[in-house]
Design an enzyme around this catalytic site. Structure first.
Site, PDB file in Angstrom:
ATOM      1  N   HIS A  27    -156.435 -43.503 -15.224  1.00  0.00           N
ATOM      2  CA  HIS A  27    -156.592 -42.454 -14.218  1.00  0.00           C
ATOM      3  C   HIS A  27    -155.479 -41.416 -14.276  1.00  0.00           C
ATOM      4  O   HIS A  27    -154.772 -41.214 -13.291  1.00  0.00           O
ATOM      5  CB  HIS A  27    -156.694 -43.053 -12.803  1.00  0.00           C
ATOM      6  CG  HIS A  27    -157.461 -42.177 -11.860  1.00  0.00           C
ATOM      7  ND1 HIS A  27    -156.865 -41.312 -10.991  1.00  0.00           N
ATOM      8  CD2 HIS A  27    -158.782 -42.011 -11.715  1.00  0.00           C
ATOM      9  CE1 HIS A  27    -157.781 -40.663 -10.319  1.00  0.00           C
ATOM     10  NE2 HIS A  27    -158.958 -41.071 -10.732  1.00  0.00           N
TER      11      HIS A  27
ATOM     12  N   HIS B 262    -151.277 -47.747  -3.705  1.00  0.00           N
ATOM     13  CA  HIS B 262    -151.777 -47.623  -5.079  1.00  0.00           C
ATOM     14  C   HIS B 262    -152.670 -48.854  -5.324  1.00  0.00           C
ATOM     15  O   HIS B 262    -153.597 -49.087  -4.565  1.00  0.00           O
ATOM     16  CB  HIS B 262    -150.567 -47.510  -6.006  1.00  0.00           C
ATOM     17  CG  HIS B 262    -150.867 -47.095  -7.409  1.00  0.00           C
ATOM     18  ND1 HIS B 262    -152.075 -46.617  -7.820  1.00  0.00           N
ATOM     19  CD2 HIS B 262    -150.083 -47.087  -8.537  1.00  0.00           C
ATOM     20  CE1 HIS B 262    -152.021 -46.322  -9.118  1.00  0.00           C
ATOM     21  NE2 HIS B 262    -150.823 -46.614  -9.576  1.00  0.00           N
TER      22      HIS B 262
ATOM     23  N   VAL C  43    -157.605 -46.607   7.744  1.00  0.00           N
ATOM     24  CA  VAL C  43    -158.493 -47.663   7.245  1.00  0.00           C
ATOM     25  C   VAL C  43    -158.408 -47.643   5.722  1.00  0.00           C
ATOM     26  O   VAL C  43    -158.720 -46.637   5.085  1.00  0.00           O
ATOM     27  CB  VAL C  43    -159.947 -47.444   7.723  1.00  0.00           C
ATOM     28  CG1 VAL C  43    -160.863 -48.534   7.174  1.00  0.00           C
ATOM     29  CG2 VAL C  43    -159.999 -47.408   9.248  1.00  0.00           C
TER      30      VAL C  43
ATOM     31  N   HIS D 293    -158.541 -40.450  -1.168  1.00  0.00           N
ATOM     32  CA  HIS D 293    -157.849 -40.560  -2.454  1.00  0.00           C
ATOM     33  C   HIS D 293    -156.828 -39.434  -2.572  1.00  0.00           C
ATOM     34  O   HIS D 293    -157.099 -38.319  -2.120  1.00  0.00           O
ATOM     35  CB  HIS D 293    -158.888 -40.464  -3.597  1.00  0.00           C
ATOM     36  CG  HIS D 293    -158.330 -40.891  -4.922  1.00  0.00           C
ATOM     37  ND1 HIS D 293    -157.659 -40.035  -5.756  1.00  0.00           N
ATOM     38  CD2 HIS D 293    -158.333 -42.107  -5.536  1.00  0.00           C
ATOM     39  CE1 HIS D 293    -157.282 -40.699  -6.839  1.00  0.00           C
ATOM     40  NE2 HIS D 293    -157.673 -41.948  -6.730  1.00  0.00           N
TER      41      HIS D 293
ATOM     42  N   ARG E 243    -166.107 -43.280  -9.159  1.00  0.00           N
ATOM     43  CA  ARG E 243    -166.227 -44.678  -9.574  1.00  0.00           C
ATOM     44  C   ARG E 243    -166.954 -45.543  -8.554  1.00  0.00           C
ATOM     45  O   ARG E 243    -167.351 -46.672  -8.837  1.00  0.00           O
ATOM     46  CB  ARG E 243    -164.818 -45.229  -9.826  1.00  0.00           C
ATOM     47  CG  ARG E 243    -164.090 -44.445 -10.912  1.00  0.00           C
ATOM     48  CD  ARG E 243    -162.595 -44.714 -10.902  1.00  0.00           C
ATOM     49  NE  ARG E 243    -161.951 -44.181  -9.710  1.00  0.00           N
ATOM     50  CZ  ARG E 243    -160.632 -44.210  -9.489  1.00  0.00           C
ATOM     51  NH1 ARG E 243    -159.830 -44.754 -10.402  1.00  0.00           N
ATOM     52  NH2 ARG E 243    -160.128 -43.713  -8.378  1.00  0.00           N
TER      53      ARG E 243
ATOM     54  N   ASP F  66    -161.489 -48.812  -4.693  1.00  0.00           N
ATOM     55  CA  ASP F  66    -161.053 -50.129  -4.219  1.00  0.00           C
ATOM     56  C   ASP F  66    -162.060 -50.803  -3.286  1.00  0.00           C
ATOM     57  O   ASP F  66    -162.046 -52.025  -3.148  1.00  0.00           O
ATOM     58  CB  ASP F  66    -159.718 -49.999  -3.470  1.00  0.00           C
ATOM     59  CG  ASP F  66    -158.622 -49.499  -4.394  1.00  0.00           C
ATOM     60  OD1 ASP F  66    -158.568 -49.975  -5.542  1.00  0.00           O
ATOM     61  OD2 ASP F  66    -157.830 -48.647  -3.963  1.00  0.00           O
TER      62      ASP F  66
ATOM     63  N   ARG G  30    -155.640 -51.678 -16.184  1.00  0.00           N
ATOM     64  CA  ARG G  30    -154.850 -50.448 -16.338  1.00  0.00           C
ATOM     65  C   ARG G  30    -153.841 -50.551 -17.478  1.00  0.00           C
ATOM     66  O   ARG G  30    -153.328 -49.519 -17.944  1.00  0.00           O
ATOM     67  CB  ARG G  30    -154.187 -50.095 -14.994  1.00  0.00           C
ATOM     68  CG  ARG G  30    -153.503 -48.743 -14.909  1.00  0.00           C
ATOM     69  CD  ARG G  30    -154.389 -47.528 -15.203  1.00  0.00           C
ATOM     70  NE  ARG G  30    -155.525 -47.303 -14.342  1.00  0.00           N
ATOM     71  CZ  ARG G  30    -155.527 -46.667 -13.181  1.00  0.00           C
ATOM     72  NH1 ARG G  30    -154.411 -46.150 -12.709  1.00  0.00           N
ATOM     73  NH2 ARG G  30    -156.646 -46.518 -12.487  1.00  0.00           N
TER      74      ARG G  30
ATOM     75  N   ARG H 133    -136.854 -35.909 -15.844  1.00  0.00           N
ATOM     76  CA  ARG H 133    -135.651 -35.886 -15.013  1.00  0.00           C
ATOM     77  C   ARG H 133    -135.739 -34.710 -14.045  1.00  0.00           C
ATOM     78  O   ARG H 133    -135.240 -33.612 -14.339  1.00  0.00           O
ATOM     79  CB  ARG H 133    -134.434 -35.733 -15.926  1.00  0.00           C
ATOM     80  CG  ARG H 133    -133.104 -36.309 -15.419  1.00  0.00           C
ATOM     81  CD  ARG H 133    -132.542 -35.608 -14.238  1.00  0.00           C
ATOM     82  NE  ARG H 133    -131.263 -36.155 -13.811  1.00  0.00           N
ATOM     83  CZ  ARG H 133    -130.751 -35.926 -12.605  1.00  0.00           C
ATOM     84  NH1 ARG H 133    -131.405 -35.184 -11.721  1.00  0.00           N
ATOM     85  NH2 ARG H 133    -129.592 -36.432 -12.264  1.00  0.00           N
TER      86      ARG H 133
END
Lengths: 394, 394
Positions: free
Chosen positions: A197, A232, A266, A271, A280, A322, A347, A366
């Site tokens: 992703h 995540h 909830v 996303h 998905r 999810d 992943r 950085r």
């Protein structure tokens, strides 16, 4: 082949996301169109891959760059099958970990230990990096389930199986018997959808680590750490905990409406990148429904679907990847603590592709900070710091 | 108390650094002025801290927010001393790791295992996070040296010592005898100087991981992975490998001039943020010189100083923090493979402060990518993928 997709429809800077919309590098691994409801792995629509491919084909696409031919796939599957075993040192390390540990912490430790046993060569050749990626894809289920059974019952299970697929290997080790084809297919599709992703937080972490010149295992270990968070990958376990709070769809509806009215979050909805829907979700909803039909157990599915309707109705929010993964895993008899580790197993394919790509880019990541601390302060030696600091002015 | 320091003199975007000059968040932990040769921890000049403070005072400043009074320092030292022991599970995991492993991989694995044994509570209260930070500061030397001796000789050493300081504890465990006061002081100063450095790559990694809601150990494990790279913490071992190539300063000068003429990189010089000099170098040079005088062994120091002159003369480049740290550690009899782990032991203080700060900020770090891969491709099922992909057009 370069595309201008990346410059379309960037999301507006969101308060809850740092560096939102800021380009941190380039990638050929995947593309996400936030408004357009689209996710492609190396140009292929993820929905086609999830319904038409095994996870091994997608891992090959991500790690090795192409969808394999039948011959290549057979070779790749043989290769993965041959690498399911764990070196003794990794078994010993896993055996040392307590039964109460979270499997994400176990996987993080197991892969870190594997990096001590088979360290990456300092030349960091891409072909060797791909070989490490394949070994991790093959052995991550072994690590998780070796520890799971050892911690649970003291049993040292045999981690080599004859399954053709990673999904089958996982289910066989978990349940101690071969899974049905349709179960393997469902888990497989979720692995495909979780496989990659773009610059999500764990992938960006893997890239930040490999950008210092560090080794492959360090990057994966860090990525697992990032995935563990509930904002995540940890969200799939958290989403499940929402669903199993309720006994019926009606009870769920009433409580979720209350929570929304009280501005409570909830899990499993919305996303950080997508604004309209998650491309998905539909495949997973369909597969979870099929599993529910086959097992004639619709309780969890009916609750999940009702909450989806309520969230759309009351908050205009969509179920993300999810939500139905959690339902699907429940229907496969997978314990909730393994939900996020399954996400990690998948992943690894995407992380690996990004690590190799980041190395070609050869830049350290950085950024800088906006300083909001005290201006220059005069140093006071210990002898002059008479009073405990809580009694001194800041 | 907010300062406008951060908006002064940002470096221009550098090709070799991604997100250079891009603000990825705010911090009160430290400030760096790239052009102005300045680094401050919570407002205090790092040179004052390195010459006037113990590492424990600085760890207290970074983790707990203030320079401690004498009474607070004594309490803090007692607390750290009491946490040097390792739980049995961590010992077992360390014992499983091979003797050929890199100590950075060992530390990454040991801290990951500790996170399985004493997991952070999901409420992630700052006071508990600080307690974990203190435990890691106290026990990191124990992990490294428990494994070092076990792997080397099969000996399970006692990891609790009576030393007041982390530096003393490390040297006692390494050499099996108490170190001289001036040796402890030198190691201590290097720990202070390595303790913190704004949004460097490993700190940014720790922040990216904790920004997902993940636990403290995951963030530290990932940061260790990032520090391991030769473009980051791994540079101190790499710098040492430059110095020990040579038998004399003259030999060094001649070879380094050749390398510069051939555009080869010489490790230990320049910095992704500083442009004029590294504010940490001078303190370390002075301390390394003192150690060389005391041991009457000037070989390594003379080679390092000559290369510093050559690099300034031929490339207008300055020695960074890693250059004289390497000399100093060599003079303390520390094996080169432990140089980067010492950096990690120190930087745990800075990482910890940033993890706690990032949590307060409550934003996930999720940049985006510029997509440079193939445009939309039509999916081809396995049955239709007749030829191995190496014979098909891309």
């Amino acid at each position: 082949m370069a595309s201008d997709l990346a410059n379309l429809e960037r999301p507006a800077q969101k308060k809850s996301v740092a560096l939102s919309g800021v380009v941190a590098g380039s990638t050929a691994v995947s593309s996400v169109i936030p408004g357009g409801d689209h996710l492609r792995y190396r140009g292929y629509d993820v929905r086609d891959l999830a319904t038409g491919c095994s996870f091994e084909e997608v891992a090959h696409l991500l790690i090795h760059g192409t969808l394999p031919s039948a011959e290549e796939l057979a070779t790749y599957q043989r290769k993965l099958r041959a690498q399911r075993n764990l070196p003794l040192a990794v078994r010993r390390a896993l055996e040392a970990l307590p039964a109460a540990a979270h499997p994400m912490d176990v996987l993080r430790t197991g892969i870190s230990a594997l990096g001590c046993v088979f360290p990456e060569s300092p030349d960091q050749k891409a072909e060797n990096a791909r070989a490490i990626a394949d070994r991790l894809i093959a052995s991550a289920p072994s690590m998780l389930l070796y520890w799971y059974h050892f911690a649970g019952s003291g049993c040292s299970i045999e981690v080599e199986t004859d399954d053709d697929t990673v999904a089958g290997h996982f289910l066989t080790l978990l349940h101690g018997r071969e899974a049905h084809h349709h179960q393997v297919r469902a888990l497989q599709a979720s692995l495909v959808l979780y496989g990659e992703h773009e610059f999500n937080a764990s992938t960006f972490t893997a890239r930040s680590i490999s950008a210092t010149g560090s080794d492959f295992y360090s990057a994966i270990t860090g990525a697992i750490g990032a995935l563990r968070g509930t904002k995540h990958g940890g969200a799939n376990q958290a989403a499940y905990e929402v669903i199993v709070r309720y006994r019926t769809a009606d009870e769920a509806e009433s409580d979720v409406r209350n929570r929304v009215a009280n501005k409570q979050v909830v899990m499993g909805f919305g996303h950080p990148v997508y604004r309209v829907s998650d491309p998905r979700t539909e495949v997973l909803r369909t597969l979870a429904n099929e599993l529910a039909d086959r097992s004639n157990d619709h309780k969890v599915m009916s609750i999940a679907e009702r909450i989806e309707v309520v969230m759309a109705d009351s908050k205009n929010m969509f179920a993300n990847v999810d939500w139905y993964s959690a339902v699907l895993y429940d229907l496969l008899g997978i314990p909730a603590s393994m939900f996020t580790p399954i996400f990690a197993m998948a992943r690894i394919a995407g992380w690996s592709a990004h690590i190799i790509e980041q190395r070609e880019d050869n830049k350290i990541i950085r950024p800088t900070a906006s300083y909001v601390g005290p201006d220059s302060r005069t140093f006071v030696s210990l002898a002059e710091r008479g009073m405990p600091s809580r009694w001194r002015a800041a």
